[in-house]
Scaffold this active site. Structure first.
Site, mmCIF file in Angstrom:
data_model
loop_
_atom_site.group_PDB
_atom_site.id
_atom_site.type_symbol
_atom_site.label_atom_id
_atom_site.label_comp_id
_atom_site.label_asym_id
_atom_site.label_seq_id
_atom_site.Cartn_x
_atom_site.Cartn_y
_atom_site.Cartn_z
ATOM 1 N N ASN A 33 21.570 -24.271 15.652
ATOM 2 C CA ASN A 33 21.076 -23.537 14.506
ATOM 3 C C ASN A 33 21.707 -24.436 13.085
ATOM 4 O O ASN A 33 21.234 -23.913 12.001
ATOM 5 C CB ASN A 33 21.368 -22.102 14.400
ATOM 6 N N THR A 36 26.953 -25.407 11.426
ATOM 7 C CA THR A 36 27.988 -26.191 11.084
ATOM 8 C C THR A 36 27.755 -27.540 11.913
ATOM 9 O O THR A 36 28.363 -28.571 11.659
ATOM 10 C CB THR A 36 29.517 -25.596 11.941
ATOM 11 N N VAL A 58 21.483 -19.090 19.112
ATOM 12 C CA VAL A 58 21.550 -18.584 20.526
ATOM 13 C C VAL A 58 22.028 -17.245 20.452
ATOM 14 O O VAL A 58 22.063 -16.524 21.557
ATOM 15 C CB VAL A 58 22.388 -19.590 21.421
ATOM 16 N N SER A 76 29.636 -22.859 18.839
ATOM 17 C CA SER A 76 30.317 -22.047 18.048
ATOM 18 C C SER A 76 31.043 -22.810 16.696
ATOM 19 O O SER A 76 31.319 -23.923 16.949
ATOM 20 C CB SER A 76 31.482 -21.475 18.958
ATOM 21 N N LYS A 92 29.416 -13.546 16.939
ATOM 22 C CA LYS A 92 28.207 -13.377 17.560
ATOM 23 C C LYS A 92 27.711 -14.297 18.618
ATOM 24 O O LYS A 92 27.482 -14.114 19.541
ATOM 25 C CB LYS A 92 27.041 -13.235 16.493
ATOM 26 N N LYS A 106 21.034 -16.996 34.897
ATOM 27 C CA LYS A 106 20.840 -16.072 35.929
ATOM 28 C C LYS A 106 19.016 -16.120 36.090
ATOM 29 O O LYS A 106 18.905 -16.496 37.297
ATOM 30 C CB LYS A 106 21.173 -14.761 35.555
ATOM 31 N N ALA A 115 32.134 -23.030 26.895
ATOM 32 C CA ALA A 115 33.294 -23.732 26.041
ATOM 33 C C ALA A 115 34.488 -22.761 25.549
ATOM 34 O O ALA A 115 34.010 -22.107 24.786
ATOM 35 C CB ALA A 115 32.956 -24.537 24.983
ATOM 36 N N TYR A 146 37.255 -15.536 16.081
ATOM 37 C CA TYR A 146 37.259 -16.718 17.428
ATOM 38 C C TYR A 146 38.040 -16.202 18.452
ATOM 39 O O TYR A 146 37.209 -16.248 19.506
ATOM 40 C CB TYR A 146 37.745 -18.010 16.570
ATOM 41 N N THR A 176 41.150 -31.479 20.036
ATOM 42 C CA THR A 176 40.371 -32.719 20.298
ATOM 43 C C THR A 176 39.733 -33.334 19.075
ATOM 44 O O THR A 176 39.336 -32.825 18.329
ATOM 45 C CB THR A 176 39.188 -32.583 21.465
#
Ligand code: UDP
Length: 328
Positions: A33, A36, A58, A76, A92, A106, A115, A146, A176
């Site tokens: 979206n 970030t 999402v 995220s 969210k 599914k 992640a 978070y 990372t």
């Protein structure tokens, strides 16, 4: 051709995953979206037939037409400044977003890898952190949005695995770094590199005795790739165990960048973990994986990336004095 959905595709790790799966011959469906994420990270993929992109949040219902073999959920916010600026979205995407993607997996009978993060260990009382440590998290602190979203994410993923028999994987990602990190996300590496390039002093929080262990992005992506293709559903740590204090790290960056600026000390943000080092024994035995890139080499590549940014990108006002956003 295998089809994979990658959420957070325009982000740091998401974009490197898109590259990797394109290289492996997959059809990659990227979703982001762009709160970030940055399209610049994937613009080189738009010309490829094996790549498509959807600008979508999402945490709302996710529709993808056609079959899917794999889903990687990497959407995220992932830095302390982001949690403070967009706490509700952080909660969210980890909770509602994960639920939507598990539902999609599914429906498509796809394997899904989510992640997770070393933040599920909070400010750890056990060192190094192995997967069987339950963590020490402040639910209502600034990082709680978070940490708890990610803990819920692991929990709902295991519930789908156990209750619905869904094929799931959970990676716990430790710090990372590498090219495409966002300059203004407040994380220590973009922060120090940006400061060195702008000729500002390097801001060490607290007395700098807190430790982190930094993993180069190529190693991280290799670990995630192997985990996805493994048959192990419980969480697996992926990170580099080579630990360093933030003060020593600042000194390394001063040498690497050749800046003549100095270190200045600021207050330690609330709930900043004092030490962090992954125990990667499980990844070693299970995946035959361990990091290969030494910090000196990885940092040089990362610095080359930051040096390549435009003056405009480097000097945007939001990058200046980002430390005012930190909650003490
Ligand atoms: N940090 C720092 N100066 C900065 C930014 C971060 O000393 O300008 C410290 C921060 O307090 C933490 C460490 O560096 O102890 C790593 O911070 P980062 O946000 O990169 O990752 P995380 O805390 O989530 O591991």
């Amino acid at each position: 051709m295998k089809r994979i959905l990658i959420t957070g595709a325009a982000g740091f790790l998401g974009s490197h995953l898109c590259d990797r799966f394109i290289q492996e011959g997959f059809h990659v469906i990227g979703m982001d979206n762009l709160i970030t994420g940055d399209l610049k990270n994937i613009e080189h993929l738009f010309k490829l037939e094996q790549f498509e992109f959807y600008n979508h949040d999402v945490s709302k219902f996710v529709h993808v037409s056609g079959n899917l073999d794999y889903i990687l959920h990497f959407a995220s916010p992932a830095s302390p400044i982001d949690y403070l600026k967009i706490p509700i979205q952080t909660l969210k995407v980890g909770s509602l977003g994960t639920h939507n993607l598990l539902g999609l997996a599914k429906a498509k009978q796809a394997r899904i890898l989510i992640a997770s993060t070393s933040e599920v260990y909070g400010d750890p009382l056990v060192h190094p952190q192995s997967e069987d440590y339950y963590g020490n998290v402040n639910t209502i602190g600034p990082r709680g949005v978070y940490d708890e979203a990610k803990r819920f994410q692991e929990s709902i993923t295991m519930a789908y695995h156990r209750f619905h028999g869904l094929d799931t994987r959970i990676v716990r990602i430790f710090n990372t770094y590498g090219p495409r990190m966002r300059l203004n996300d407040g994380r220590v590496i973009p922060a120090f590199m940006g400061q060195a390039l702008r000729g500002e002093d390097l801001t060490v929080f607290g007395d700098g005795s807190q430790t982190r262990s930094f993993c180069y992005v190529d190693d991280q992506i290799e670990g995630i790739y192997r985990l996805l293709l493994s048959d192990y559903a419980l969480p697996v740590n992926i990170g580099n165990p080579h630990e360093i204090s933030i003060k020593d790290f600042a000194e390394e960056i001063i040498k690497l960048t050749g800046t003549d600026q100095k270190i200045i000390y600021k207050d330690l943000p609330k709930d900043d973990p004092m030490q962090r080092q992954p125990d990667i024994s499980l990844a070693k035995t299970l995946l035959g994986w361990e990091p290969k890139v030494q910090r000196a080499e990885g940092m040089q590549k990362t610095f080359a990336y930051f040096k390549g940014l435009t003056e405009d990108e480097l000097f945007r006002s939001e990058h200046k004095d980002f430390t005012k956003h930190i909650i003490k």
